[in-house]
Design a protein around this motif. Sequence first.
Motif, PDB file in Angstrom:
ATOM      1  N   ASP A  54       0.906  -0.945  -0.019  1.00  0.00           N
ATOM      2  CA  ASP A  54      -0.012   0.182   0.043  1.00  0.00           C
ATOM      3  C   ASP A  54       1.033   1.214   0.007  1.00  0.00           C
ATOM      4  O   ASP A  54       2.017   1.262   0.585  1.00  0.00           O
ATOM      5  N   ILE A  55       0.404   2.171  -0.664  1.00  0.00           N
ATOM      6  CA  ILE A  55       1.211   3.706  -0.641  1.00  0.00           C
ATOM      7  C   ILE A  55       0.315   4.545  -0.061  1.00  0.00           C
ATOM      8  O   ILE A  55      -1.018   4.989  -0.308  1.00  0.00           O
ATOM      9  N   LYS A  56       1.043   5.429   0.701  1.00  0.00           N
ATOM     10  CA  LYS A  56       0.376   6.339   1.653  1.00  0.00           C
ATOM     11  C   LYS A  56       1.109   7.858   0.993  1.00  0.00           C
ATOM     12  O   LYS A  56       2.421   7.802   0.843  1.00  0.00           O
ATOM     13  N   VAL A  57       0.089   8.798   1.002  1.00  0.00           N
ATOM     14  CA  VAL A  57       0.778  10.218   0.480  1.00  0.00           C
ATOM     15  C   VAL A  57       0.919  10.735   2.006  1.00  0.00           C
ATOM     16  O   VAL A  57       0.278  10.780   2.717  1.00  0.00           O
ATOM     17  N   ILE A  58       2.289  11.494   1.894  1.00  0.00           N
ATOM     18  CA  ILE A  58       2.753  12.207   3.070  1.00  0.00           C
ATOM     19  C   ILE A  58       2.439  13.601   2.810  1.00  0.00           C
ATOM     20  O   ILE A  58       2.993  14.345   2.022  1.00  0.00           O
ATOM     21  N   HIS A  59       1.433  14.295   3.632  1.00  0.00           N
ATOM     22  CA  HIS A  59       1.294  15.691   3.447  1.00  0.00           C
ATOM     23  C   HIS A  59       2.142  16.249   4.320  1.00  0.00           C
ATOM     24  O   HIS A  59       2.152  16.219   5.605  1.00  0.00           O
ATOM     25  N   GLU A  60       3.141  17.306   3.921  1.00  0.00           N
ATOM     26  CA  GLU A  60       4.063  18.084   4.592  1.00  0.00           C
ATOM     27  C   GLU A  60       3.569  19.028   5.682  1.00  0.00           C
ATOM     28  O   GLU A  60       4.142  19.260   6.666  1.00  0.00           O
ATOM     29  N   ASP A  61       2.387  19.276   5.603  1.00  0.00           N
ATOM     30  CA  ASP A  61       1.639  20.299   6.655  1.00  0.00           C
ATOM     31  C   ASP A  61       0.795  19.397   7.415  1.00  0.00           C
ATOM     32  O   ASP A  61       0.081  20.021   8.377  1.00  0.00           O
ATOM     33  N   GLY A  62       0.965  18.129   7.570  1.00  0.00           N
ATOM     34  CA  GLY A  62      -0.001  17.311   8.554  1.00  0.00           C
ATOM     35  C   GLY A  62       0.813  16.612   9.315  1.00  0.00           C
ATOM     36  O   GLY A  62       2.074  16.476   9.364  1.00  0.00           O
ATOM     37  N   SER A  63      -0.058  15.474   9.882  1.00  0.00           N
ATOM     38  CA  SER A  63       0.595  14.486  10.898  1.00  0.00           C
ATOM     39  C   SER A  63      -0.382  13.434  10.923  1.00  0.00           C
ATOM     40  O   SER A  63      -1.441  13.476  10.678  1.00  0.00           O
ATOM     41  N   SER A  64       0.407  12.098  11.006  1.00  0.00           N
ATOM     42  CA  SER A  64      -0.529  10.753  11.073  1.00  0.00           C
ATOM     43  C   SER A  64       0.477   9.858  11.780  1.00  0.00           C
ATOM     44  O   SER A  64       1.714   9.913  11.611  1.00  0.00           O
ATOM     45  N   ASP A  65      -0.219   8.515  11.835  1.00  0.00           N
ATOM     46  CA  ASP A  65       0.581   7.541  12.424  1.00  0.00           C
ATOM     47  C   ASP A  65       0.852   6.502  11.297  1.00  0.00           C
ATOM     48  O   ASP A  65       0.304   6.469  10.340  1.00  0.00           O
ATOM     49  N   VAL A  66       1.993   5.727  11.522  1.00  0.00           N
ATOM     50  CA  VAL A  66       2.149   4.966  10.568  1.00  0.00           C
ATOM     51  C   VAL A  66       2.056   3.317  11.271  1.00  0.00           C
ATOM     52  O   VAL A  66       2.687   3.160  12.189  1.00  0.00           O
ATOM     53  N   GLN A  67       1.071   2.650  10.598  1.00  0.00           N
ATOM     54  CA  GLN A  67       0.917   1.313  11.067  1.00  0.00           C
ATOM     55  C   GLN A  67       1.309   0.164  10.332  1.00  0.00           C
ATOM     56  O   GLN A  67       1.683   0.369   9.059  1.00  0.00           O
TER      57      GLN A  67
END
Length: 380
Positions: free
Chosen positions: A126-139
Amino acid sequence: MSEKSQKLIIQFLTKQASFVELEALSIWLENPKNEKEFKSYIKLNYAIDFNMKQFDTARSKKELQEFMSQELRIRPLRKIRKLSKYAALLIIFLGIGYLYQSNYFSTAPEFIIPPDSITLQLENGDIKVIHEDGSSDVQDAQGRVVGAQNGTQLVYSSSHSKEELVFNTLTVPYGKRFELQLSDGTKVYLNSGTSLKYPVKFIDGEMRQVYLEGEAFFDVTTNKKARFVVNATNLNVEVFGTTFNVSAYPEDSSTDVVLVEGSVALYNENKTSKEGVTIVPGTKGSFIKQQNDITTEKVDTKLYTQWMVGGLVFRNSNFEAISKKLERHYNVKIVNSNLELSKEVFNASFKEESIDIILNYFKNSSNLEYEIKENTIYIK
């Protein structure tokens, strides 16, 4: 088009837009100029051309009505007017073949990755887009949190346990940079046009190995029980704890390693570290691909790490090599028709200047003539 507007369009097309974002897009589309920009953006980036003659109005309205019915079951009544307005705008502005033909309201959407996105490929593909102005967990595949992204930094945890190596791949497009902290505390700074494959969690006591294509600066955590190896295609860089820069773009004639602190061994895929070349701080080791040989020379290491703060340094570089660096750094395409200029050698240093200032420098120093059309620079 502003970055915010582009983000709204991308979230809409990838079906990730929230209700608030859909409303913002509908307001933005009320301006005829924005409608035109929207169509041009879709055609340019996704190769979708609009054709009103192929648009099935009746069926699209039915799809929209079903969509509205579903939304109104879960939305407060005060949203009804806004939702109706949004649906009307979809029919007027977007009812041109795309929604119906691309099956926008399907429950199994096709994910479209914007070409200028930082991406993270997970262990399951799976490919996840990283938004430079955001935050998220990596699972991981089991849903356990293994890391966290905050802005332009991604940090992996050392607390979770893994019995086997599981890899993630971080890819940074042209024009951007990103920071990564591996599970052992090693920090990696990725330059534009770079991809790094690395374990989510290193196995205690075993070799720590990562795979690089592009350019990155490494600050490796010392661990005498587990050597650290950067595999840069046909060159291995082995360390225990040190700081160094590796430039390993596939289109370049050499893979360069500049050592800032510590000690590293350089060896190709057919040899071991004991058979390789060991360099000391202040040295650049270069693997010459065509000759399959490693050379060394003393250098000023600061010249090779300026990219980390947005700078560009050229030392005895021909314009052909300079053009490649400019393309990566500014995310532009350079078409050079001046063959004599390609081989001309330059020495120059730039801090966070625009591409126009840099081109004017070359124009004044070598009578370079150029023209910029959209994202392409034509050199005459």
